[in-house]
Motif scaffolding. Structure first.
Motif, PDB file in Angstrom:
ATOM      1  N   ALA A 123       0.851  -1.187   0.000  1.00 21.46           N
ATOM      2  CA  ALA A 123       0.000   0.000   0.000  1.00 21.46           C
ATOM      3  C   ALA A 123       0.884   1.232   0.000  1.00 21.46           C
ATOM      4  O   ALA A 123       2.048   1.185   0.416  1.00 21.46           O
ATOM      5  N   GLU A 124       0.326   2.346  -0.476  1.00 19.37           N
ATOM      6  CA  GLU A 124       1.065   3.599  -0.558  1.00 19.37           C
ATOM      7  C   GLU A 124       0.365   4.671   0.269  1.00 19.37           C
ATOM      8  O   GLU A 124      -0.871   4.732   0.310  1.00 19.37           O
ATOM      9  N   ALA A 125       1.161   5.501   0.913  1.00 16.85           N
ATOM     10  CA  ALA A 125       0.624   6.564   1.754  1.00 16.85           C
ATOM     11  C   ALA A 125       1.441   7.836   1.566  1.00 16.85           C
ATOM     12  O   ALA A 125       2.555   7.807   1.031  1.00 16.85           O
ATOM     13  N   ILE A 135       5.977  13.362   2.034  1.00 19.90           N
ATOM     14  CA  ILE A 135       6.851  12.268   1.632  1.00 19.90           C
ATOM     15  C   ILE A 135       5.992  11.057   1.288  1.00 19.90           C
ATOM     16  O   ILE A 135       5.072  10.708   2.043  1.00 19.90           O
ATOM     17  N   LYS A 136       6.289  10.434   0.170  1.00 16.91           N
ATOM     18  CA  LYS A 136       5.570   9.225  -0.216  1.00 16.91           C
ATOM     19  C   LYS A 136       6.197   8.013   0.477  1.00 16.91           C
ATOM     20  O   LYS A 136       7.414   7.938   0.635  1.00 16.91           O
ATOM     21  N   ALA A 137       5.347   7.083   0.898  1.00 16.04           N
ATOM     22  CA  ALA A 137       5.833   5.874   1.568  1.00 16.04           C
ATOM     23  C   ALA A 137       5.091   4.661   1.032  1.00 16.04           C
ATOM     24  O   ALA A 137       3.911   4.745   0.673  1.00 16.04           O
ATOM     25  N   THR A 138       5.789   3.535   0.982  1.00 16.10           N
ATOM     26  CA  THR A 138       5.205   2.263   0.559  1.00 16.10           C
ATOM     27  C   THR A 138       5.461   1.226   1.639  1.00 16.10           C
ATOM     28  O   THR A 138       6.568   1.155   2.196  1.00 16.10           O
ATOM     29  N   ILE A 139       4.447   0.420   1.936  1.00 16.68           N
ATOM     30  CA  ILE A 139       4.597  -0.673   2.891  1.00 16.68           C
ATOM     31  C   ILE A 139       4.276  -1.983   2.190  1.00 16.68           C
ATOM     32  O   ILE A 139       3.360  -2.060   1.369  1.00 16.68           O
ATOM     33  N   VAL A 140       5.053  -3.020   2.494  1.00 16.95           N
ATOM     34  CA  VAL A 140       4.837  -4.358   1.942  1.00 16.95           C
ATOM     35  C   VAL A 140       4.718  -5.334   3.107  1.00 16.95           C
ATOM     36  O   VAL A 140       5.469  -5.252   4.083  1.00 16.95           O
ATOM     37  N   GLY A 141       3.759  -6.253   2.988  1.00 18.24           N
ATOM     38  CA  GLY A 141       3.605  -7.266   4.019  1.00 18.24           C
ATOM     39  C   GLY A 141       2.889  -8.475   3.475  1.00 18.24           C
ATOM     40  O   GLY A 141       2.454  -8.498   2.317  1.00 18.24           O
ATOM     41  N   THR A 142       2.768  -9.486   4.300  1.00 17.41           N
ATOM     42  CA  THR A 142       2.025 -10.678   3.894  1.00 17.41           C
ATOM     43  C   THR A 142       0.523 -10.389   3.967  1.00 17.41           C
ATOM     44  O   THR A 142       0.076  -9.538   4.741  1.00 17.41           O
ATOM     45  N   GLU A 143      -0.236 -11.133   3.162  1.00 18.99           N
ATOM     46  CA  GLU A 143      -1.679 -10.918   3.117  1.00 18.99           C
ATOM     47  C   GLU A 143      -2.320 -11.155   4.480  1.00 18.99           C
ATOM     48  O   GLU A 143      -3.324 -10.515   4.825  1.00 18.99           O
ATOM     49  N   ASP A 144      -1.746 -12.063   5.284  1.00 18.00           N
ATOM     50  CA  ASP A 144      -2.321 -12.318   6.605  1.00 18.00           C
ATOM     51  C   ASP A 144      -1.826 -11.328   7.657  1.00 18.00           C
ATOM     52  O   ASP A 144      -2.017 -11.531   8.858  1.00 18.00           O
ATOM     53  N   ALA A 146      -2.688  -8.036   6.952  1.00 15.71           N
ATOM     54  CA  ALA A 146      -3.396  -6.900   6.357  1.00 15.71           C
ATOM     55  C   ALA A 146      -3.816  -5.869   7.402  1.00 15.71           C
ATOM     56  O   ALA A 146      -3.915  -4.678   7.102  1.00 15.71           O
ATOM     57  N   VAL A 147      -4.054  -6.309   8.648  1.00 15.81           N
ATOM     58  CA  VAL A 147      -4.506  -5.361   9.662  1.00 15.81           C
ATOM     59  C   VAL A 147      -3.440  -4.301   9.928  1.00 15.81           C
ATOM     60  O   VAL A 147      -3.748  -3.124  10.136  1.00 15.81           O
ATOM     61  N   ASN A 148      -2.155  -4.698   9.891  1.00 18.83           N
ATOM     62  CA  ASN A 148      -1.097  -3.706  10.094  1.00 18.83           C
ATOM     63  C   ASN A 148      -1.020  -2.738   8.916  1.00 18.83           C
ATOM     64  O   ASN A 148      -0.698  -1.555   9.085  1.00 18.83           O
ATOM     65  N   ILE A 149      -1.305  -3.240   7.724  1.00 16.74           N
ATOM     66  CA  ILE A 149      -1.296  -2.361   6.552  1.00 16.74           C
ATOM     67  C   ILE A 149      -2.497  -1.429   6.589  1.00 16.74           C
ATOM     68  O   ILE A 149      -2.377  -0.223   6.287  1.00 16.74           O
ATOM     69  N   PHE A 150      -3.654  -1.940   7.002  1.00 17.84           N
ATOM     70  CA  PHE A 150      -4.812  -1.056   7.167  1.00 17.84           C
ATOM     71  C   PHE A 150      -4.530   0.013   8.217  1.00 17.84           C
ATOM     72  O   PHE A 150      -4.783   1.211   8.006  1.00 17.84           O
ATOM     73  N   ASN A 151      -4.009  -0.395   9.366  1.00 18.98           N
ATOM     74  CA  ASN A 151      -3.719   0.566  10.435  1.00 18.98           C
ATOM     75  C   ASN A 151      -2.684   1.599   9.985  1.00 18.98           C
ATOM     76  O   ASN A 151      -2.774   2.783  10.342  1.00 18.98           O
TER      77      ASN A 151
END
Length: 577
Positions: A123-125, A135-144, A146-151
């Motif tokens: 995801a990008e923020a 500043i643009k930021a990108t986060i990568v994680g495992t599909e399981d 997803a809660v950390n990426i949503f947060n």
């Protein structure tokens, strides 16, 4: 565009791209890594085994901002054994010798190889809400995960929300931020921290990259990202602030003296439990602000000071707060977006998050900034800088006329061990230092010191508030300092209602004159005058020891690389007793 993609930042010589950034970027650009929106991450998060849905509605304005469906409810994520940040897991790539770097690089490549066996999402923020600092930021994680990426998207701002503003913002000589999280990472290598599981927070602040391996706690993602943002601001010449700041406008007051003060900004820096949020977020300073004032809050946790343009800028649209003081039914619950490590309770047939740390310590929530009332994305330069300290030798308020003393007190901002800790009596006497209340600094202390010297040279006035209690007969038997008294003093500083006199024990510091402070807080002088304390010899001995520990701490820091600056700070901390 504001920050720069890797190709643009390193285009003159791509061989200068650091290995950690290349590893992270290669993962980000893998076409199998699916990009998700906040709404998609939310739906994935609901399916996680460690995420529980509740019946508490997400604050509607936040749900709309994040593109969530109507009626979306707060998700509660429980992390297991670890319910807080783990400083011992941090490794700083830029501080490693060549042999150590090669080892860590190879271990990291192996970790990413293992990570790629899982379905991955990204995801990008946008970090920063003022168009001059984005500043643009990108986060990568495992599909399981997803809660950390949503947060993470909720804590900052989804890229889609600020696309237009970001496109118009000035280019900055800063690379985009890359964050990689892999919770399933394990290793038996004793080089890495293990607390019931392998943990690594690998930081390369020069490359604007962080890897969180084996670390589920959302605070690692949030503070890791924010650490890189603060550091980027420092590279731009801005002071990084782990603190709260608000701006009070007195121009609408009926009281002529108050009206003449116009707008005044005040910033607070303190460790957990020192009252930073209480001072920043208080609606009217306990009823002491004059009628007709208006207030805006920039943030209660993170901002950047621009001395050249005399403004402060914010990074985040949310608050990441403890819920230990928020019982069920507290009005703050209506502003919730997401919760972490909370118990659940059933009320009138509805499943709700339970605060007050009933389930475990350090329950947390992401809360919309609307909780603060009126807020802004930039505010004026701080007229007042307040260090919040638990030092029983300091009266409730001290003013600094010496800028180097003001900075030295911030650079040696302290707390103490407590009786709940299993340590000796001698250990209890030792101070614990956290410069400028910022445990997330990843660059040299002298850089922070130089930045804050500029803040005071630009016109800020420094103070300390004692938030623990003042010496009565000993370091243990104290005169209480009620929050209401401190809020009253805050208003007095904003309105310049106090007169000051030099403190004979600490050159460069001043205490309020008795007749001026007694008008606001009757009995103040009898309770908090250092010249009236009982066991005065013991008091003076303790005061000298505290400042000696401050001097030793600074002398043992990297400030020795700036000997002239170090000498000014150390000399400013000399007690005359």
């Amino acid at each position: 565009m504001a920050s720069l993609a890797s190709h643009d930042y390193y285009r003159d010589d791509m061989t200068k791209m650091p290995p950690l950034r290349s590893i992270a970027q290669t993962l980000c650009l893998d076409k199998r890594v699916r990009k998700v929106t906040a709404a998609e991450a939310y739906e994935l998060a609901k399916r996680q085994h460690d995420v529980m849905d509740t019946d508490l509605p997400i604050y509607p304005a936040a749900a709309k901002r994040l593109g969530l469906p109507e009626g979306a409810t707060v998700l509660n994520n429980c992390h297991g054994r670890i319910v807080g940040r783990t400083a011992l897991a941090r490794r700083f790539y830029t501080r490693m010798e060549a042999v150590e770097r090669r080892k860590v690089e190879s271990d990291l490549r192996e970790a990413v190889y293992a990570m790629q066996r899982y379905p991955l999402i990204k995801a990008e923020a946008i970090l920063g809400l003022d168009t001059d600092l984005m500043i643009k930021a990108t986060i990568v994680g495992t599909e399981d995960d997803a809660v950390n990426i949503f947060n993470w998207l909720a804590n900052f701002t989804p890229y889609e929300e600020l696309t237009e503003a970001y496109a118009k913002s000035p280019k900055l000589p800063i690379p985009d931020i890359l964050v990689v999280g892999f919770n399933q990472w394990t290793t038996t290598d004793p080089y890495y921290h293990n607390a019931g599981g392998s943990q690594l927070a690998l930081v390369d602040e020069d490359a604007n990259v962080i890897f969180n391996l084996g670390m589920r706690y959302f605070g690692e993602r949030k503070k890791g990202t924010l650490t890189l943002a603060w550091t980027s601001g420092m590279r731009l010449g801005l002071a990084a602030c782990h603190g709260g700041i608000k701006e009070i406008d007195f121009s609408g007051c009926a009281d002529a003296k108050a009206q003449d003060m116009g707008k005044r900004s005040i910033a607070f820096f303190g460790l957990s439990g020192t009252g930073k949020s209480s001072h920043t977020n208080s609606h009217d300073n306990g009823g002491t602000l004059p009628a007709g004032f208006s207030k805006v809050v920039l943030h209660d946790d993170a901002f950047q000071i621009d001395c050249e343009n005399k403004v402060c800028r914010v990074w985040e649209p949310t608050l990441f707060d403890k819920t230990d003081s928020r019982p069920t039914g507290h009005p703050d619950w209506r502003y919730m977006i997401s919760t972490m490590n909370l118990g659940l309770t059933e009320v009138d047939g509805k499943v709700l998050p339970l605060g007050q740390d009933v389930r475990n310590p350090n329950g947390r929530a992401l809360i919309d900034r609307d909780l603060l009332g009126a807020y802004v994305n930039r505010c004026s330069f701080p007229n007042l800088m307040v260090w919040l300290m638990k030092d029983t030798c300091l009266p409730p308020v001290v003013r600094f006329t010496d800028k180097h003393l003001a900075v030295a007190m911030g650079a040696s901002l302290m707390t103490r061990r407590n009786l709940a800790e299993n340590v000796s009596e001698e250990e209890l006497k030792k101070l614990v230092f956290e410069p400028f209340a910022n445990p997330f600094r990843v660059y040299e202390l002298w850089k922070d010191v130089e930045a804050f010297v500029k803040v005071f040279e630009a016109g800020a006035v420094g103070y300390t508030f004692n938030s623990v209690g003042f010496w009565k007969t000993s370091d243990r038997e104290l005169q209480k300092i009620p929050l209401q008294s401190s809020l009253t003093l805050q208003t007095a500083l904003l309105l310049e209602r106090l007169e000051w006199e030099d403190w004979d024990l600490l050159p460069g510091a001043q205490l309020p004159k008795a007749d001026s402070v007694e008008k606001l807080l009757p009995g103040y002088a009898a309770l908090y005058d250092p010249s009236r304390v009982e066991n005065r010899d013991r008091y003076l001995e303790t005061l000298k020891d505290r400042f000696h520990q401050r001097r030793v701490y600074l002398q043992n820091s990297d400030l020795h690389n700036r000997p002239d600056l170090l000498m000014r700070l150390v000399n400013a901390l000399m007690v005359r007793a």
